[in-house]
Scaffold this motif. Sequence first.
Motif, mmCIF file in Angstrom:
data_model
loop_
_atom_site.group_PDB
_atom_site.id
_atom_site.type_symbol
_atom_site.label_atom_id
_atom_site.label_comp_id
_atom_site.label_asym_id
_atom_site.label_seq_id
_atom_site.Cartn_x
_atom_site.Cartn_y
_atom_site.Cartn_z
ATOM 1 N N ASP A 1 28.248 19.513 -59.469
ATOM 2 C CA ASP A 1 28.890 20.830 -59.539
ATOM 3 C C ASP A 1 28.430 21.601 -60.768
ATOM 4 O OD1 ASP A 1 30.232 20.263 -57.224
ATOM 5 O OD2 ASP A 1 32.155 19.834 -58.185
ATOM 6 N N GLU B 1 31.954 26.944 -49.748
ATOM 7 C CA GLU B 1 31.375 25.715 -49.187
ATOM 8 C C GLU B 1 29.939 25.947 -48.719
ATOM 9 O OE1 GLU B 1 32.711 22.609 -49.265
ATOM 10 O OE2 GLU B 1 34.207 23.590 -50.506
ATOM 11 N N LEU C 1 24.939 22.907 -60.097
ATOM 12 C CA LEU C 1 24.956 24.023 -59.150
ATOM 13 C C LEU C 1 25.477 25.294 -59.807
ATOM 14 C CD1 LEU C 1 26.178 22.266 -55.881
ATOM 15 C CD2 LEU C 1 23.859 22.895 -56.533
ATOM 16 N N GLU C 2 26.534 25.163 -60.603
ATOM 17 C CA GLU C 2 27.063 26.332 -61.315
ATOM 18 C C GLU C 2 26.038 26.886 -62.288
ATOM 19 O OE1 GLU C 2 30.870 25.576 -63.183
ATOM 20 O OE2 GLU C 2 31.551 24.509 -61.404
ATOM 21 N N ARG D 1 27.871 28.259 -49.841
ATOM 22 C CA ARG D 1 27.061 28.471 -51.043
ATOM 23 C C ARG D 1 26.730 27.136 -51.711
ATOM 24 N NH1 ARG D 1 29.710 32.434 -53.438
ATOM 25 N NH2 ARG D 1 31.215 31.067 -54.398
ATOM 26 N N ARG D 2 27.730 26.267 -51.844
ATOM 27 C CA ARG D 2 27.496 24.947 -52.456
ATOM 28 C C ARG D 2 26.502 24.131 -51.636
ATOM 29 N NH1 ARG D 2 32.440 21.486 -53.325
ATOM 30 N NH2 ARG D 2 30.939 20.114 -54.293
ATOM 31 N N ALA E 1 22.974 23.014 -53.039
ATOM 32 C CA ALA E 1 22.710 21.574 -53.126
ATOM 33 C C ALA E 1 21.417 21.219 -52.396
ATOM 34 C CB ALA E 1 23.884 20.783 -52.552
#
Length: 176
Positions: free
Chosen positions: A105, A131, A108-109, A133-134, A138
Amino acid sequence: MTDHAALIRACARGDKGALHQLMTAEGGRMLGVARRILRRTDLAEEALQEALVLVWRKAHQFDESRGNARGWLYTILRNRCLTMLRNEDREVPVAPEDLDTPPDDVMLETAFDRLGHASDLRRCLERLDGESRRAILATYVLGYSHGEIAGRLDAPLGSVKSRVRRGLMKLRECLS
């Protein structure tokens, strides 16, 4: 010329002055060797200290018939350095404030934050649900497969594939 063997034997008898003499005679060279192996001064200093502690503790095991004293010292240092390198591969430094946040996380941020605020890609990614976007980040930032993402998000594989596919379609529309 320093008689390393005599100093090691003196260490085995508990003579702290002998350890100091060994460090004075070889410490600089040993630190240089450790720096070359570890490529970091802080780790090299730690390796040297740990090696000297091992010399002190294991001096009674030194056997002149098996090799020279200097070689014994440098073997202990080399083994200590190699152990530190192996352990360093397993250790992943994490800032204290990130301990509660999974490393993925954070990455990704960070990747999302590095996009310029005026960037079209950032603007389009912001329009996606969290979700999707993540999942897309990823895939493209961390290189995860759909199965890996499903495992990390604790979501069904089909749902992850759908999120990625729909998210990519929305990005394509937004960017064109």
